[in-house]
Write an enzyme that holds these catalytic residues in place. Structure first.
Site, mmCIF file in Angstrom:
data_model
loop_
_atom_site.group_PDB
_atom_site.id
_atom_site.type_symbol
_atom_site.label_atom_id
_atom_site.label_comp_id
_atom_site.label_asym_id
_atom_site.label_seq_id
_atom_site.Cartn_x
_atom_site.Cartn_y
_atom_site.Cartn_z
ATOM 1 C CB VAL A 1 10.513 -8.386 -4.456
ATOM 2 C CG1 VAL A 1 9.377 -9.212 -3.866
ATOM 3 C CG2 VAL A 1 10.074 -6.938 -4.634
ATOM 4 C CE LYS B 1 4.432 -2.481 -9.695
ATOM 5 N NZ LYS B 1 5.129 -2.544 -8.432
ATOM 6 C CD GLU C 1 -2.687 -9.620 -1.188
ATOM 7 O OE1 GLU C 1 -3.590 -10.451 -1.063
ATOM 8 O OE2 GLU C 1 -2.903 -8.406 -1.368
ATOM 9 N N GLY D 1 16.719 6.980 -2.629
ATOM 10 C CA GLY D 1 16.256 5.658 -3.076
ATOM 11 C C GLY D 1 14.742 5.495 -3.022
ATOM 12 C CD GLU E 1 12.767 2.254 -9.813
ATOM 13 O OE1 GLU E 1 13.885 2.070 -10.317
ATOM 14 O OE2 GLU E 1 12.190 1.434 -9.083
ATOM 15 C CG ASP F 1 3.580 1.640 -9.944
ATOM 16 O OD1 ASP F 1 3.990 0.504 -10.227
ATOM 17 O OD2 ASP F 1 3.222 1.979 -8.800
ATOM 18 C CE LYS G 1 1.908 -0.559 -7.387
ATOM 19 N NZ LYS G 1 2.642 0.486 -6.694
HETATM 20 N N1 LIG Z 1 10.604 -3.235 -5.033
HETATM 21 C C1 LIG Z 1 9.389 -3.170 -4.527
HETATM 22 O O1 LIG Z 1 9.161 -2.603 -3.453
HETATM 23 C C2 LIG Z 1 8.236 -3.804 -5.254
HETATM 24 C C3 LIG Z 1 6.936 -3.707 -4.694
HETATM 25 C C4 LIG Z 1 5.871 -4.341 -5.338
HETATM 26 C C5 LIG Z 1 6.096 -5.018 -6.511
HETATM 27 N N2 LIG Z 1 7.361 -5.061 -7.049
HETATM 28 C C6 LIG Z 1 7.537 -5.802 -8.302
HETATM 29 O O2 LIG Z 1 8.397 -6.901 -8.049
HETATM 30 C C7 LIG Z 1 9.161 -7.202 -9.209
HETATM 31 C C8 LIG Z 1 10.646 -7.181 -8.845
HETATM 32 O O3 LIG Z 1 10.975 -5.886 -8.349
HETATM 33 P P1 LIG Z 1 12.355 -5.593 -7.596
HETATM 34 O O4 LIG Z 1 12.201 -4.236 -7.003
HETATM 35 O O5 LIG Z 1 12.743 -6.716 -6.728
HETATM 36 O O6 LIG Z 1 13.352 -5.481 -8.851
HETATM 37 P P2 LIG Z 1 14.957 -5.507 -8.826
HETATM 38 O O7 LIG Z 1 15.474 -5.197 -7.472
HETATM 39 O O8 LIG Z 1 15.391 -4.669 -9.970
HETATM 40 O O9 LIG Z 1 15.288 -7.051 -9.140
HETATM 41 C C9 LIG Z 1 15.072 -7.616 -10.382
HETATM 42 C C10 LIG Z 1 15.719 -8.978 -10.409
HETATM 43 O O10 LIG Z 1 15.453 -9.573 -11.674
HETATM 44 C C11 LIG Z 1 16.693 -10.052 -12.236
HETATM 45 N N3 LIG Z 1 16.553 -9.969 -13.685
HETATM 46 C C12 LIG Z 1 16.366 -8.868 -14.450
HETATM 47 N N4 LIG Z 1 16.271 -9.219 -15.747
HETATM 48 C C13 LIG Z 1 16.416 -10.550 -15.797
HETATM 49 C C14 LIG Z 1 16.421 -11.512 -16.844
HETATM 50 N N5 LIG Z 1 16.239 -11.132 -18.117
HETATM 51 N N6 LIG Z 1 16.581 -12.806 -16.525
HETATM 52 C C15 LIG Z 1 16.759 -13.183 -15.231
HETATM 53 N N7 LIG Z 1 16.753 -12.331 -14.195
HETATM 54 C C16 LIG Z 1 16.584 -11.038 -14.482
HETATM 55 C C17 LIG Z 1 17.768 -9.166 -11.672
HETATM 56 O O11 LIG Z 1 18.990 -9.846 -11.709
HETATM 57 P P3 LIG Z 1 20.365 -9.260 -11.051
HETATM 58 O O12 LIG Z 1 20.115 -9.202 -9.574
HETATM 59 O O13 LIG Z 1 21.394 -10.246 -11.409
HETATM 60 O O14 LIG Z 1 20.565 -7.897 -11.660
HETATM 61 C C18 LIG Z 1 17.251 -8.941 -10.245
HETATM 62 O O15 LIG Z 1 17.650 -9.986 -9.409
HETATM 63 C C19 LIG Z 1 8.716 -6.173 -10.270
HETATM 64 O O16 LIG Z 1 7.689 -6.712 -11.046
HETATM 65 C C20 LIG Z 1 8.179 -5.025 -9.423
HETATM 66 O O17 LIG Z 1 7.247 -4.240 -10.104
HETATM 67 C C21 LIG Z 1 8.414 -4.478 -6.443
#
Ligand SMILES: NC(=O)c1ccc[n+]([C@@H]2O[C@H](COP(=O)([O-])OP(=O)(O)OC[C@H]3O[C@@H](n4cnc5c(N)ncnc54)[C@H](OP(=O)(O)O)[C@@H]3O)[C@@H](O)[C@H]2O)c1
Length: 427
Positions: free
Chosen positions: A16, A105, A129, A187, A190, A201, A205
């Protein structure tokens, strides 16, 4: 534009966060015009500075908390998790008078009211959002649009992984475990899929949507949660014979004695809008009382749909007054009074795996009748001689408690092979 640039700090640069960085870079002028101020990314943080990401890292910080203490106007939290770095970042940013946008969420379902109080005390925005149904603008809709009449119910397919698995099972007739393994390879799921397939999850929401719809504090503990791991290809085939499809639903509805919040697989009529939400899509229906019923669908996850929702929140925060986080001042959010969900009436799909021997059907029917559950229709399907037989029934309306009591007695019988399956029929 005369206002000074609006400084944005982004913590979390994964799926994201990366999408947000790219969209802000490519559409900076257009988005700045909408915000009526230049939007400027002034700081970023993630775990690994050396990771190749395909975009610049302005104002990198090893510690995301530094972003909450710096000169940014707004902090975007895209780390994830209901405690740890994400919670500390959001709390510190709000306490320091910075707007916050998050897609988290889990954090809001658990700490939503406390964080909303903190945001409103400091007169800053806390926007989310992207936290429910990804790209579908359902948070804004419930917070600002469908407000004239009392909302009666919100029902949603809120987890793309579960919907993908159920749709694939439907299309291919393959079992849950096989489809899940493929979804992981592609993908769509998870490595640890528990939070998705167990319904957690969706519960996160649903908690947020219920809070917006009913003016109650998010109440995660009050959600009754059941996942999709026990659904078989037989269930899906039988559902189709009855004119239904199986979907994992989050359902929040106003009952006489309170608000009922449930996550469970449900039979939805094949011609209903939710039945047509397939693959990794999300869908939400809102019964907005006198205003009528509304249906929203679209992509609930992934880089661009989620970034789209995050960017809308950023621009709104940059452009205007913060507004209450859950649509009413957080201090006025009533504690959610849970309804007795087990008393809610529904027709039920029941499946029993039984040994093909005399008296089995009579024993099942007897236990159901004793619990006050009557049968509307039934299918019995034999297999090879000596193999177990599936008996499937649709009941007339009965409470969850009555059906559970009957199934407990039936499961104790030596004629039933596995735990009976019960799925409510959505009307
Ligand atoms: N993916 C989706 O489609 C989606 C949809 C709706 C909501 N969300 C929500 O959006 C959020 C992010 O999801 P995502 O899918 O983007 O996750 P992600 O791809 O796993 O990215 C997580 C990011 O957080 C960084 N991170 C993890 N632990 C950290 C820490 N302790 N300090 C600093 N940075 C840290 C990671 O760093 P590195 O890159 O260096 O590893 C990575 O850049 C979550 O709350 C998720 O529930 C995601």
């Amino acid at each position: 534009m005369t206002a000074p640039p609006f400084k944005i700090a982004i913590a979390g640069l994964g799926t994201v966060g990366g999408g947000v960085m790219k969209a802000l870079a490519t559409r900076q002028d257009e988005l700045s015009e909408r915000a009526r101020r230049a939007l400027l990314v002034s700081g970023v943080s993630a775990r690994d500075r050396k990771k190749a990401r395909g975009f610049d890292l302005p104002g990198w910080q090893d510690d995301p908390l530094a972003l909450a203490k710096g000169d940014a106007d707004l902090v975007v939290e895209l780390i994830g998790g209901d405690e740890g770095a994400a919670r500390a970042l959001v709390e510190t940013a709000l306490a320091n008078g910075k707007h916050v946008v998050t897609a988290n969420k889990a954090l809001l379902a658990k700490h939503g009211r406390a964080l909303a109080l903190l945001a409103e005390k400091n007169n800053v925005a806390l926007k989310f959002e992207a936290a429910a149904a990804g790209g579908i603008p359902i948070v804004k809709t419930l917070r600002e649009s469908l407000i004239a009449y009392e909302v009666e119910a919100v029902k949603g397919i809120l987890n793309g992984t579960c919907n993908y698995i159920l749709s694939e099972m439907e299309g291919s007739g393959r079992p849950f475990a096989e489809v899940l393994a493929d979804a992981q390879k592609l993908g769509y799921a998870e490595a640890d899929p528990t939070l998705d397939i167990g319904g957690g999850d969706t519960a996160h929401k649903l908690t947020l949507l219920a809070s917006l719809a009913f003016g109650t504090a998010p109440a995660l503990d009050a959600v009754q949660v059941e996942g999709i791991g026990h659904i078989t290809p037989d269930d899906i085939a039988f559902a189709s014979e009855f004119g239904f499809r199986i979907r994992l639903l989050g359902v929040a509805r106003r009952m006489e004695d309170g608000i009922d919040q449930k996550v469970h697989p449900a039979m939805v009529r094949a011609r209903s809008p939710l039945a047509h939400v397939s693959g990794a899509q999300n869908g939400v229906t809102v019964d907005a009382g006198a205003a009528g019923a509304f249906f929203f669908s679209g992509r609930g996850a992934g880089e661009a749909p989620t970034a789209s929702a995050v960017i809308a929140d950023i621009v709104e925060a940059a452009a205007g007054a913060p507004g209450p986080v859950f649509g009413r001042p957080a201090a006025l959010l009533a504690p959610l009074k849970p309804a007795d969900g087990k008393a809610a009436l529904s027709s039920w799909y029941l499946r029993f795996e039984v040994l093909d021997m005399p008296g089995v059907l009579a024993a099942i029917a007897g236990h159901l009748s004793e619990a006050g559950v009557s049968i509307e229709s039934m299918i019995q399907r034999g297999r090879a001689p000596g193999e177990p037989v599936a008996i499937v029934m649709i009941t007339h309306e009965a409470s969850q408690a009555a059906v559970e009591n009957a199934l407990k007695a039936i499961a104790a019988s030596d004629k039933v092979r596995a735990r009976p399956c019960m799925i409510p029929m959505e009307t």
